[in-house]
Design a protein around this motif. Sequence first.
Motif, short mmCIF file in Angstrom:
data_model
loop_
_atom_site.label_atom_id
_atom_site.label_comp_id
_atom_site.label_asym_id
_atom_site.label_seq_id
_atom_site.Cartn_x
_atom_site.Cartn_y
_atom_site.Cartn_z
N ASP A 172 0.79 -1.23 0.00
CA ASP A 172 0.00 0.00 0.00
C ASP A 172 0.83 1.28 0.00
N ARG A 173 2.11 1.18 -0.42
CA ARG A 173 2.94 2.37 -0.43
C ARG A 173 3.58 2.67 -1.78
N VAL A 174 4.00 1.62 -2.48
CA VAL A 174 4.76 1.81 -3.72
C VAL A 174 4.22 0.89 -4.81
N PHE A 175 3.90 1.48 -5.97
CA PHE A 175 3.55 0.66 -7.13
C PHE A 175 4.81 -0.08 -7.57
N SER A 176 5.86 0.68 -7.84
CA SER A 176 7.15 0.08 -8.16
C SER A 176 8.23 1.16 -8.14
N ALA A 177 9.37 0.79 -7.59
CA ALA A 177 10.53 1.69 -7.57
C ALA A 177 11.36 1.54 -8.83
N GLY A 178 10.89 0.76 -9.80
CA GLY A 178 11.64 0.57 -11.04
C GLY A 178 12.58 -0.62 -10.93
N ALA A 179 13.80 -0.44 -11.40
CA ALA A 179 14.76 -1.53 -11.40
C ALA A 179 15.32 -1.79 -10.01
N ASP A 180 15.51 -3.05 -9.68
CA ASP A 180 16.21 -3.44 -8.47
C ASP A 180 17.59 -2.76 -8.49
N LEU A 181 17.96 -2.13 -7.37
CA LEU A 181 19.18 -1.31 -7.35
C LEU A 181 20.43 -2.09 -7.73
N ASP A 182 20.60 -3.27 -7.18
CA ASP A 182 21.80 -4.06 -7.50
C ASP A 182 21.83 -4.44 -8.97
N GLU A 183 20.68 -4.85 -9.49
CA GLU A 183 20.65 -5.25 -10.90
C GLU A 183 20.72 -4.03 -11.83
N ALA A 184 20.22 -2.89 -11.36
CA ALA A 184 20.32 -1.67 -12.17
C ALA A 184 21.78 -1.32 -12.43
N LYS A 185 22.59 -1.43 -11.38
CA LYS A 185 24.02 -1.13 -11.52
C LYS A 185 24.72 -2.13 -12.43
#
Length: 198
Positions: free
Chosen positions: A53-66
């Motif tokens: 109930d707070r976030v739809f999506s933060a986008g890419a997983d941070l570790d995998e984004a890097k």
Amino acid sequence: MIRSDRDGAVLTLTLDRPDKANSLTAAMLGDLCDAVEGVGPDVGLMILTGAGDRVFSAGADLDEAKAGLATSPLWERLSGAIAALPCLTVAALNGTLAGGACGMALACDVRLAVPGAQVFYPVARLGYLPQPSDPARMARLIGPARTKLVLAAGARLSAEEALAFGLFDRLVADPKAAARDLAVGAPDHVAAIKAMVP
């Protein structure tokens, strides 16, 4: 994890990783692409939502984004697949919409959001370009100046601002329920109407 639930002509796809702000791994993004591309002609409404109930999506997983996920062609494949669907597509935004997840919401026909949702697409701050189709889709909704405000300046929009800009279509307490309440006709009729709208 991507959860798929079918009820008659309504298909709901849920980003189900609430402990990580529904951020997407490469495997999840691939599964979501496959699910969207597998939508059949008997689906009249596809709802895309997030768990929690707070976030739809933060986008890419941070570790995998890097590691390269931030610039993966899977994002563009997903938004293109959503945009190409003949059924009505609704982003039921149960919370904040951030990063690469913005592309999937922009590709939907309708965006319903909770009053506390925010929009944040900080590509310029992170040193990336947005997904290729996102600037044009966003500009069609909110105009070029506001698109630059979000993408180039990294402005964070409140739900009220996003609604006033035209990025959100409605603010509702329960976007998923509101999406399911939409009076969607037979799938072929929905497809015909969508084809008539430029």
